[in-house]
Every structure is written in C-alpha cells, then in structure tokens.
Design a protein around this motif. Structure first.
Motif, PDB file in Angstrom:
ATOM      1  N   THR A  15     -17.964  40.714  11.497  1.00 47.73           N
ATOM      2  CA  THR A  15     -17.078  39.553  11.519  1.00 47.73           C
ATOM      3  C   THR A  15     -17.519  38.522  10.473  1.00 47.73           C
ATOM      4  N   GLY A  16     -16.597  38.170   9.579  1.00 52.96           N
ATOM      5  CA  GLY A  16     -16.890  37.216   8.516  1.00 52.96           C
ATOM      6  C   GLY A  16     -17.453  37.847   7.261  1.00 52.96           C
ATOM      7  N   GLN A  17     -17.659  39.178   7.272  1.00 50.35           N
ATOM      8  CA  GLN A  17     -18.333  39.867   6.157  1.00 50.35           C
ATOM      9  C   GLN A  17     -17.575  39.722   4.833  1.00 50.35           C
ATOM     10  N   GLU A  18     -16.255  39.736   4.886  1.00 50.61           N
ATOM     11  CA  GLU A  18     -15.472  39.668   3.647  1.00 50.61           C
ATOM     12  C   GLU A  18     -15.776  38.391   2.866  1.00 50.61           C
ATOM     13  N   ILE A  19     -15.845  37.257   3.561  1.00 49.74           N
ATOM     14  CA  ILE A  19     -16.123  35.974   2.899  1.00 49.74           C
ATOM     15  C   ILE A  19     -17.559  35.934   2.402  1.00 49.74           C
ATOM     16  N   VAL A  20     -18.504  36.392   3.222  1.00 50.72           N
ATOM     17  CA  VAL A  20     -19.918  36.386   2.844  1.00 50.72           C
ATOM     18  C   VAL A  20     -20.143  37.273   1.625  1.00 50.72           C
ATOM     19  N   ALA A  21     -19.540  38.470   1.625  1.00 47.08           N
ATOM     20  CA  ALA A  21     -19.706  39.399   0.498  1.00 47.08           C
ATOM     21  C   ALA A  21     -19.034  38.856  -0.756  1.00 47.08           C
ATOM     22  N   ARG A  22     -17.850  38.274  -0.611  1.00 45.48           N
ATOM     23  CA  ARG A  22     -17.143  37.743  -1.786  1.00 45.48           C
ATOM     24  C   ARG A  22     -17.967  36.636  -2.451  1.00 45.48           C
TER      25      ARG A  22
ATOM     26  N   ILE B 259     -21.122  28.642   5.442  1.00 44.63           N
ATOM     27  CA  ILE B 259     -21.314  30.081   5.340  1.00 44.63           C
ATOM     28  C   ILE B 259     -22.820  30.358   5.225  1.00 44.63           C
ATOM     29  N   PRO B 260     -23.268  31.579   5.542  1.00 45.03           N
ATOM     30  CA  PRO B 260     -24.707  31.857   5.589  1.00 45.03           C
ATOM     31  C   PRO B 260     -25.469  31.558   4.302  1.00 45.03           C
TER      32      PRO B 260
ATOM     33  N   SER C 230     -40.296  24.479   6.518  1.00 42.04           N
ATOM     34  CA  SER C 230     -40.350  25.897   6.161  1.00 42.04           C
ATOM     35  C   SER C 230     -38.971  26.452   5.817  1.00 42.04           C
ATOM     36  N   GLY C 231     -37.926  25.642   5.979  1.00 42.09           N
ATOM     37  CA  GLY C 231     -36.582  26.051   5.587  1.00 42.09           C
ATOM     38  C   GLY C 231     -35.863  26.942   6.571  1.00 42.09           C
ATOM     39  N   ILE C 232     -36.195  26.844   7.863  1.00 41.71           N
ATOM     40  CA  ILE C 232     -35.498  27.646   8.871  1.00 41.71           C
ATOM     41  C   ILE C 232     -34.266  26.881   9.344  1.00 41.71           C
ATOM     42  N   PRO C 233     -33.071  27.400   9.087  1.00 40.69           N
ATOM     43  CA  PRO C 233     -31.838  26.619   9.270  1.00 40.69           C
ATOM     44  C   PRO C 233     -31.209  26.740  10.653  1.00 40.69           C
ATOM     45  N   TRP C 234     -31.833  26.162  11.670  1.00 40.26           N
ATOM     46  CA  TRP C 234     -31.215  26.176  12.989  1.00 40.26           C
ATOM     47  C   TRP C 234     -29.953  25.303  12.990  1.00 40.26           C
ATOM     48  N   LEU C 235     -28.916  25.798  13.630  1.00 42.40           N
ATOM     49  CA  LEU C 235     -27.677  25.030  13.737  1.00 42.40           C
ATOM     50  C   LEU C 235     -27.612  24.288  15.068  1.00 42.40           C
ATOM     51  N   THR C 236     -26.721  23.337  15.136  1.00 43.83           N
ATOM     52  CA  THR C 236     -26.487  22.544  16.336  1.00 43.83           C
ATOM     53  C   THR C 236     -24.996  22.581  16.655  1.00 43.83           C
ATOM     54  N   THR C 237     -24.622  21.957  17.755  1.00 45.87           N
ATOM     55  CA  THR C 237     -23.206  21.877  18.107  1.00 45.87           C
ATOM     56  C   THR C 237     -22.405  21.223  16.986  1.00 45.87           C
ATOM     57  N   GLU C 238     -22.992  20.201  16.351  1.00 47.90           N
ATOM     58  CA  GLU C 238     -22.283  19.462  15.298  1.00 47.90           C
ATOM     59  C   GLU C 238     -22.111  20.279  14.014  1.00 47.90           C
ATOM     60  N   THR C 239     -23.039  21.184  13.739  1.00 47.42           N
ATOM     61  CA  THR C 239     -22.993  21.931  12.473  1.00 47.42           C
ATOM     62  C   THR C 239     -22.494  23.360  12.642  1.00 47.42           C
ATOM     63  N   SER C 240     -22.233  23.780  13.876  1.00 51.65           N
ATOM     64  CA  SER C 240     -21.704  25.121  14.106  1.00 51.65           C
ATOM     65  C   SER C 240     -20.339  25.282  13.442  1.00 51.65           C
ATOM     66  N   GLU C 241     -20.151  26.389  12.735  1.00 58.44           N
ATOM     67  CA  GLU C 241     -18.907  26.745  12.037  1.00 58.44           C
ATOM     68  C   GLU C 241     -18.589  25.815  10.869  1.00 58.44           C
ATOM     69  N   GLU C 242     -19.621  25.206  10.285  1.00 58.17           N
ATOM     70  CA  GLU C 242     -19.427  24.333   9.132  1.00 58.17           C
ATOM     71  C   GLU C 242     -19.802  25.012   7.806  1.00 58.17           C
TER      72      GLU C 242
ATOM     73  N   GLY D   9     -16.084  33.450   7.986  1.00 57.77           N
ATOM     74  CA  GLY D   9     -17.408  33.531   7.389  1.00 57.77           C
ATOM     75  C   GLY D   9     -18.290  32.337   7.655  1.00 57.77           C
ATOM     76  N   ARG D  10     -17.875  31.445   8.533  1.00 61.81           N
ATOM     77  CA  ARG D  10     -18.688  30.266   8.863  1.00 61.81           C
ATOM     78  C   ARG D  10     -19.661  30.612   9.986  1.00 61.81           C
ATOM     79  N   ALA D  11     -20.892  30.183   9.832  1.00 64.25           N
ATOM     80  CA  ALA D  11     -21.922  30.521  10.815  1.00 64.25           C
ATOM     81  C   ALA D  11     -21.717  29.739  12.110  1.00 64.25           C
ATOM     82  N   ILE D  12     -21.526  30.460  13.195  1.00 66.25           N
ATOM     83  CA  ILE D  12     -21.439  29.835  14.519  1.00 66.25           C
ATOM     84  C   ILE D  12     -22.832  29.423  14.976  1.00 66.25           C
ATOM     85  N   ALA D  13     -23.785  30.292  14.720  1.00 61.17           N
ATOM     86  CA  ALA D  13     -25.179  30.021  15.079  1.00 61.17           C
ATOM     87  C   ALA D  13     -26.085  30.857  14.197  1.00 61.17           C
TER      88      ALA D  13
END
Length: 328
Positions: A236-243, A216-217, A202-214, A81-85
């Motif tokens: 993929t990852g839906q179970e963690i996000v929904a929980r 959840i959405p 504006s709060g748009i959360p772009w990820l970087t190489t350092e923050t990828s997979e750190e 459930g960790r955001a890759i990008a």
C-alpha cells in the motif's frame, strides 16, 4: 501500559503523565550508563501463518529479510504513500513485534485488521504482555538494528554514537532486570523524554497523531535508514514511494535542528525562512524534545539549492533554528 510495570516505576520514584511519559525527580548514581522506561512506546503483535505475507503487502521494508538477528525501521502508508506510522519491526520465532508510539497503536491495529480478511493472521495489542526498556552504555556501538535474543529478552541495537539498545521482554523479567541494572550495575534511572531526545539526535523519525499521514517515507529519511525496499514488490502506497525514488529526490527532507526555547514546539508546527520577505512556511516540526541546555528537533524542510541560514518558528518570532548533523 501494564499495571504492574507502572506500579513498579512509581515505586522507583517515577512520575507517569497522561501521555505515558515517565520522568524521575531524583536521578541517583548519575553516570554514562543509563536505563529508561520506554512507556511512550508500545508493542503490536502480528501472528499466524500469513503474518509475513500480510505485513509484506503493507509496510515499506522487506519483511522476508527480518529475522531474530535483524530488525528494521519501516513505515505503514496510506494509498497516497503518506506514512501513517513509523515502526520498528522485530521478529521472535513466528511472531512479528511492531514497536511504535502508544498514541498510534490503535490506528495501526485498525488499519492492519482491515486487510486481514480470511488470512490466518491475529493482530493484538501486546502492551500488557511486553515491556520496553532503553539502555545506554559507554561501550562501542553495534551495527544498527542487529538483534539478539537472550534469556527471554530481545535487544535491538539502535543508531547512535554510543551503544544504545531497545529491550523487549515480559513484565516480571523487566522488573528483575531493571532492579539488577540499577542496584548492582550502577545504571542511572532516566526518563522517557531523555530517550526521545537521543532518538531525535540519532534521526529516528517517530510520528505522532499530528504528523500521521503528512509525509512520504523518503521525507523521513527512511530510505537512508534502510527502512524502504525498492524491489520487494507491491504494498500500500508503493507506487508513490517508488515514483519518488526513481524520479530522483523528494521535495522535502528531514533535518536535525536545535533551538534555544522555553518549551519545545508541538509536532507539525510551521517553520519559516526569516530571510524571506513573505515569511512563508518552508517546513514542519516532526518531533521536538527539550534537553538540559537546548531543544533538539527533527524538522521536515523543503529541499532547495541554497542553504537555510535564518530559520524560525511561525508561532515564536524570537526562536531561531540551527541545523546540525545527525549523531552517527
């Protein structure tokens, strides 16, 4: 980045660094109207009769809701459930365009290609075909993520207190449009760093190489931005996000902060609570950009009942972070 587009920008007195950030040494016709080369972002195209089905099983928004008049933010997650990008999902005819940071394009491309198998789907780097331009205008803002397609150009409205649009078009059209906006319409040429600054407030959360997979959405406020569907079915990852959603609240949340500092902290820098005796980390920097007067940053903090009154950076004992409301 397309060679012709880069050559054109260099001819406009732009400087493009190794991280694809474009800056202008001299900003002529300074005013409210500004135009930006979004060289730090790229486009990944997903086509084929199974494209919607494949994306529906991989990203957090409801792909079936995306049309030529509606785009959406979304996240591509790993099984935990960790955001890759984070991506901006746009549709043109039967093609899905995934706008995302250049540094994560290959990562996302490889991840999606792993699940293509025998599906009728083609995934391609569209950086040589498409050009991204930002436009900031003094008009009233449109509804966020409303999309318009005119004259071979896609315009996506973004969250902002003034009208701000992300434009997707071909290279030749981008050059003609840029020249017209600067020459006849009096738009100020501004760098991609200033656009990142506007994305941050504006709060748009772009990820970087350092923050990828750190994170959840929900820690990235994607639920508040309409980038998560909780009734679309499995991905993929839906179970963690929904929980996390149905249990109530994520343990961490994204905030806007500012700081007087000589250079912006790097993504994933540790944030500490200076009021605590042990000075333990209470959060991370997601993204930071230096402005004309201060540094703005998106930070991910542990959610607590009390407020944080004395936040700082672990690696800079003098820096103090102040939390701010997001620009609507």
């Amino acid at each position: 980045m397309n060679t012709n587009w880069k050559t054109f920008l260099l001819g406009q007195q732009a400087t493009v660094d190794h991280e694809n950030h474009a800056t202008f040494a001299v900003a002529a016709n300074i005013g409210e109207k500004s135009i930006y080369p979004l060289t730090h972002l790229a486009v990944l195209t997903v086509t084929g009769k199974d494209a919607a089905k494949l994306l529906q099983g991989q990203i957090t928004c409801n792909v079936n809701d995306i049309s030529e008049s509606k785009s959406s933010l979304a996240a591509l997650c790993n099984p935990k459930g960790r955001a890759i990008a984070t991506i901006l999902l746009v549709k043109k005819e039967d093609t899905f365009l995934l706008v995302l940071p250049v540094e994560l394009l290959e990562t996302v491309k490889k991840r999606l290609q792993m699940v293509v198998l025998r599906s009728d789907v083609k995934i391609r780097d569209g950086s040589d075909e498409y050009c991204l331009v930002g436009l900031c205008e003094p008009d009233k803002p449109a509804q966020p993520f409303v999309t318009e397609i005119q004259h071979d150009m896609i315009a996506v409205s973004l969250p902002a207190s003034t009208r701000r649009r992300l434009l997707i078009t071909g290279i030749d059209n981008a050059i003609r449009y840029w020249s017209g906006q600067v020459g006849r319409q009096g738009f100020r040429m501004a760098g991609s760093g200033e656009w990142r600054y506007l994305d941050i407030i504006s709060g748009i959360p772009w990820l970087t190489t350092e923050t990828s997979e750190e994170f959840i959405p929900q820690m990235l406020n994607l639920d508040k931005l309409g980038g998560i569907s909780f009734n679309k079915g499995c991905y993929t990852g839906q179970e963690i996000v929904a929980r996390t959603h149905y249990l109530g609240k994520a343990k961490r949340e994204m905030f806007l902060a500012e700081c007087q500092i000589s250079a912006p902290p790097k993504p994933n820098s540790t944030i500490v609570n200076k009021d605590s005796d042990v000075q333990e980390g209470v959060g991370k920097v997601l993204l930071a950009q230096q402005g004309r007067q201060n540094c703005k940053m998106l930070v991910i903090l542990q959610t607590v009942e009390s407020t944080y009154n004395n936040l700082g950076l672990k690696d800079d004992t003098q820096a103090r972070l102040n939390l701010l409301p997001f620009n609507p």
